[in-house]
Scaffold this active site. Sequence first.
Site, mmCIF file in Angstrom:
data_model
loop_
_atom_site.group_PDB
_atom_site.id
_atom_site.type_symbol
_atom_site.label_atom_id
_atom_site.label_comp_id
_atom_site.label_asym_id
_atom_site.label_seq_id
_atom_site.Cartn_x
_atom_site.Cartn_y
_atom_site.Cartn_z
ATOM 1 N N GLU A 1 0.963 -4.444 -5.991
ATOM 2 C CA GLU A 1 2.029 -5.447 -5.932
ATOM 3 C C GLU A 1 1.608 -6.727 -6.667
ATOM 4 O O GLU A 1 0.478 -7.182 -6.521
ATOM 5 C CB GLU A 1 2.318 -5.777 -4.458
ATOM 6 C CG GLU A 1 2.526 -4.528 -3.612
ATOM 7 C CD GLU A 1 2.465 -4.802 -2.110
ATOM 8 O OE1 GLU A 1 2.822 -5.921 -1.694
ATOM 9 O OE2 GLU A 1 2.053 -3.904 -1.356
ATOM 10 N N HIS B 1 6.963 -5.795 -4.970
ATOM 11 C CA HIS B 1 6.139 -4.966 -4.077
ATOM 12 C C HIS B 1 6.323 -3.497 -4.456
ATOM 13 O O HIS B 1 6.876 -2.703 -3.696
ATOM 14 C CB HIS B 1 6.648 -5.254 -2.660
ATOM 15 C CG HIS B 1 5.981 -4.557 -1.522
ATOM 16 N ND1 HIS B 1 5.637 -3.228 -1.525
ATOM 17 C CD2 HIS B 1 5.625 -5.028 -0.307
ATOM 18 C CE1 HIS B 1 5.104 -2.924 -0.358
ATOM 19 N NE2 HIS B 1 5.087 -4.000 0.398
HETATM 20 C C1 BG6 Z 1 2.338 -4.704 2.160
HETATM 21 C C2 BG6 Z 1 1.551 -5.407 3.222
HETATM 22 O O1 BG6 Z 1 2.578 -5.610 1.122
HETATM 23 O O2 BG6 Z 1 3.578 -4.258 2.682
HETATM 24 C C3 BG6 Z 1 1.368 -4.453 4.401
HETATM 25 O O3 BG6 Z 1 0.311 -5.855 2.704
HETATM 26 C C4 BG6 Z 1 2.709 -3.940 4.888
HETATM 27 O O4 BG6 Z 1 0.704 -5.152 5.457
HETATM 28 C C5 BG6 Z 1 3.453 -3.312 3.723
HETATM 29 O O5 BG6 Z 1 2.524 -2.991 5.911
HETATM 30 C C6 BG6 Z 1 4.838 -2.765 4.060
HETATM 31 O O6 BG6 Z 1 5.616 -3.757 4.616
HETATM 32 P P1 BG6 Z 1 7.074 -3.471 5.128
HETATM 33 O O7 BG6 Z 1 7.562 -4.749 5.751
HETATM 34 O O8 BG6 Z 1 7.907 -3.061 3.941
HETATM 35 O O9 BG6 Z 1 6.965 -2.321 6.127
#
Ligand code: BG6
Length: 301
Positions: free
Chosen positions: A273, A169
């Site tokens: 990602e 990610h």
């Molecule tokens: C992304 C999602 O991959 O990650 C989003 O598609 C999300 O919906 C973002 O807000 C961040 O996620 P997190 O859990 O690290 O705050």
Amino acid sequence: MAETLNTQFGIKGQLVFNADASGLIVAEIDNVLGSASLCLQGAHLMTWQPKSQAVPVVWLSRDTKPAVGKSIRGGAPVCWPWFGAHATESAFPGHGFARTVPWRVIESGTEPDGATRLTLRLVASDKTRIQWSHECNVDLTVIVGETLRMEMTTENTGSTDFVIGEALHTYFQIGDIGQVRVTGLDGCEYWDKVGGSNLRRQEGGISFSGETDRVYINTGATCVIHDDELNRRIHISKSGSLSTVVWTPWVEKANKMGDMGQPEGWREMVCVESVNAIENVVKVAAGTTHTLIVEYRAESV
Ligand code: BG6
């Protein structure tokens, strides 16, 4: 702990392990081709900058601090064994538990071109087994050089098949979210997660003027971030991944999140990602492995 790791896996002039203020161990890599840091908790790559670039390629929030059991904001969080919310258990953490649990170092070395390699393995515990009872190994190898390569392998060591969702990610550093463009997904279908969940089709490149949260499906394509402010293109190629998520929170959501870096840290990042989610979750049959690989390269223009 850091001392033992340095003795076993440290590489003189390239790789050193340090304990940070919270007691978490961070691997610091610096070689002739590039530099990076990686927190052993979560196998979380925090920074990466090739020597050819004046500005880091991977973005890390100014306001994030590694803390035990908490995900770091920015870098390349490892999402595993599910992506997004758990399908049935609302109490289980979003994006899985891999990013907040300890991983241990199992190997390090130098590649023929001088890049530094480090491999970590997720450490299962009673806490993780409550959320995931399958027997398996999850390894992440990071190769830091002029390019950044990450390989995440899930090995099913048990006797029954299982299904995973996963992602690397990554948050990329950009000049300004209002002026970048992401290409590579023209014609792809995506689940648009802003304002419900609707299936749409991408036409042309992606530019940003508000919150964007899209899961592109059935695509193994290389994506490119075109950044006219930093005068560079970031190439994101992958294998073993059929979904690509493109995400930016924009102002309101970033303010709610509270850890995106003041002022307006969210403007300096975009997530592209490499994922397996929704219809692209992966069945890992008993006795087999599945590997997701990404490679990032910055090109000055
Ligand atoms: C992304 C999602 O991959 O990650 C989003 O598609 C999300 O919906 C973002 O807000 C961040 O996620 P997190 O859990 O690290 O705050």
